[in-house]
Design an enzyme around this catalytic site. Structure first.
Site, PDB file in Angstrom:
ATOM      1  N   ASP A   1     -47.918 -41.177  15.750  1.00 24.76           N
ATOM      2  CA  ASP A   1     -49.252 -40.671  16.049  1.00 24.76           C
ATOM      3  C   ASP A   1     -50.293 -41.685  15.590  1.00 24.76           C
ATOM      4  O   ASP A   1     -50.084 -42.385  14.605  1.00 24.76           O
ATOM      5  CB  ASP A   1     -49.475 -39.344  15.320  1.00 24.76           C
TER       6      ASP A   1
ATOM      7  N   ASN B   1     -44.971 -41.656   4.397  1.00 24.53           N
ATOM      8  CA  ASN B   1     -45.463 -42.840   3.698  1.00 24.53           C
ATOM      9  C   ASN B   1     -44.354 -43.745   3.188  1.00 24.53           C
ATOM     10  O   ASN B   1     -44.623 -44.844   2.706  1.00 24.53           O
ATOM     11  CB  ASN B   1     -46.379 -42.434   2.539  1.00 24.53           C
TER      12      ASN B   1
ATOM     13  N   HIS C   1     -48.921 -35.213  12.745  1.00 22.10           N
ATOM     14  CA  HIS C   1     -48.254 -36.322  12.070  1.00 22.10           C
ATOM     15  C   HIS C   1     -46.764 -36.397  12.415  1.00 22.10           C
ATOM     16  O   HIS C   1     -46.110 -37.377  12.095  1.00 22.10           O
ATOM     17  CB  HIS C   1     -48.448 -36.194  10.559  1.00 22.10           C
TER      18      HIS C   1
ATOM     19  N   ASN D   1     -50.285 -44.802   7.323  1.00 29.31           N
ATOM     20  CA  ASN D   1     -49.532 -45.145   6.114  1.00 29.31           C
ATOM     21  C   ASN D   1     -48.040 -45.346   6.359  1.00 29.31           C
ATOM     22  O   ASN D   1     -47.408 -46.181   5.715  1.00 29.31           O
ATOM     23  CB  ASN D   1     -49.753 -44.092   5.028  1.00 29.31           C
TER      24      ASN D   1
END
Length: 177
Positions: free
Chosen positions: A91, A66, A19, A112
């Protein structure tokens, strides 16, 4: 002026995880071209670099993934750039590991962080580089566990020797636009 945003999470425990691929790409560039992304402002770490007589601002949001849109919106407003001049690198679980795609616009997809950027900018018309991390998740493995898992040594070598080189070529397409 161009803005290049690499998505990731700020805590050290997230370094070298799937991530954090956007952050890792910016780290790759900063090491290769000898600049530091360390100025802390606008909920981000920032470096202002002159490339071919144009200011390029490299941004690593310090918000968690997020909430990346909060930092991107602040950077956009501060530097007064249009959406077309903001490139987001991240990613993408929906693309096979190793594939790199450059798109001029689109939705946030299943990511997200990208969904939050689309929401905060109230727009989809900004370019992005998607670095594929898909195809490696085990069927029963939780998605969050997978994206927060550290890359293997082999995967890190492939990122730096091939994948980030491909992403860099796409970055120059953006910088020339």
């Amino acid at each position: 002026m161009k803005i290049v945003v690499g998505l990731g999470n700020p805590d050290e425990k997230y370094s070298k995880t799937r991530h954090n691929t956007g952050w890792m790409f910016l780290d790759y560039l900063s090491e290769k071209y000898d600049f530091e992304i360390q100025k802390k402002t606008l909920n981000s770490l920032i470096a202002e670099v002159n490339i071919n007589n144009e200011k390029v601002v490299f941004v690593k949001p310090l918000t968690y993934m997020n909430l990346s849109g909060n930092a991107v919106q602040k950077v956009k407003n501060w530097y007064k750039v249009e959406n077309k001049d903001i490139l987001v690198v991240f990613d993408d679980i929906d693309i096979p590991f190793g594939d790199v795609r450059y798109k001029l616009n689109g939705s946030g997809g299943t990511h997200n962080g990208m969904k939050n950027i689309v929401q905060m900018l109230n727009a989809k018309d900004f370019p992005r580089i998607k670095i594929g991390i898909g195809g490696m998740k085990h069927e029963k493995q939780d998605l969050v566990d997978f994206v927060l898992q550290k890359y293997t040594k082999r995967e890190l070598n492939e990122l730096e020797s091939k994948i980030f080189v491909d992403a860099e070529e796409k970055l120059y397409m953006f910088l020339k636009s």
